[in-house]
Design an enzyme around this catalytic site. Sequence first.
Site, PDB file in Angstrom:
ATOM      1  CG  HIS A  57      11.927  45.757  53.640  1.00  0.00           C
ATOM      2  ND1 HIS A  57      13.241  45.351  53.612  1.00  0.00           N
ATOM      3  CD2 HIS A  57      11.952  47.113  53.729  1.00  0.00           C
ATOM      4  CE1 HIS A  57      14.031  46.403  53.689  1.00  0.00           C
ATOM      5  NE2 HIS A  57      13.276  47.491  53.763  1.00  0.00           N
TER       6      HIS A  57
ATOM      7  CG  HIS B 109      18.121  50.333  49.507  1.00  0.00           C
ATOM      8  ND1 HIS B 109      19.358  50.600  50.083  1.00  0.00           N
ATOM      9  CD2 HIS B 109      17.202  50.617  50.476  1.00  0.00           C
ATOM     10  CE1 HIS B 109      19.192  51.027  51.313  1.00  0.00           C
ATOM     11  NE2 HIS B 109      17.896  51.051  51.592  1.00  0.00           N
TER      12      HIS B 109
END
Length: 279
Positions: free
Chosen positions: A22, A64
Amino acid sequence: MTVPATTQPPPPVSTGSGVVAHRGASAEFPELTRVAYQHALDEGADALELDIRLTADGVPVLLHDPNTSRVADRGLWVHQSTLAQLSELDLGSWHPVHRTPEPLMTLRSFLVMAEAYPEVRLFLETKHPVPGGGRVEQALLDELRYFGMERPAPGATSRAVMMSFSVLAVRRFRRIAPGIPVVQLRERRNVLKSWPAEGFGAQLMGPSIGALRARPWLVEYWRSRGMGTYCWTVDDPVDLALCRDLGVDWVATNAPARALRALGGGAPYRGDRGKTESP
């Protein structure tokens, strides 16, 4: 509009629960940087996950948040900043373990790196809502076309997998790239809203680990509907065991080496094989 079953690409299935790094090995290294991904690859991660946003000049980059203040030495709004401006940022020194400067990665530089590891799957998340709307999905498809990844060979499973929390984004990408499987990501509060995803042709549902703790029966339900499962973000050994026992296909984790040990599988350590320089 429902996508006909005959046009569906095969879901990216794994033997056991595949380990997805991740944002790279982000427990030990700054997220979405080359060093985080290279470390995850060296450890034998089965797949890599990344987040994609567009710069003001239309370049897909790995970030992100809409603003860089959390992970950089200063805060810039991604959609208002050019690639040149964002490339001046230090995206590594903030990390409590790494504490070393790291540069921004573009999607293209990431895909160049990933070319040396053809067995590794790529889970590519487009971030929403964004001012550019569907431009980010088109930019993703353009980059996949550049690397010849938009259309897997007959009988082959696509290396690239698109993901989003946005149902509209998933639907849009299925329309423009029918050969690439998609994941409909879900948070705990909206995890039961899977029907639009089924209708728009999602191959996998992507619940949070909190959602699966609360409703473990969802894995079997989605399996009965012909969909696999991608669970995020799973770092605790108890949660990893839960995903394994439920038969979750893909487990996203910040600590891929730990997850590989806990799940008792994964590829062997790759060491320095296949390292390439970013263009």
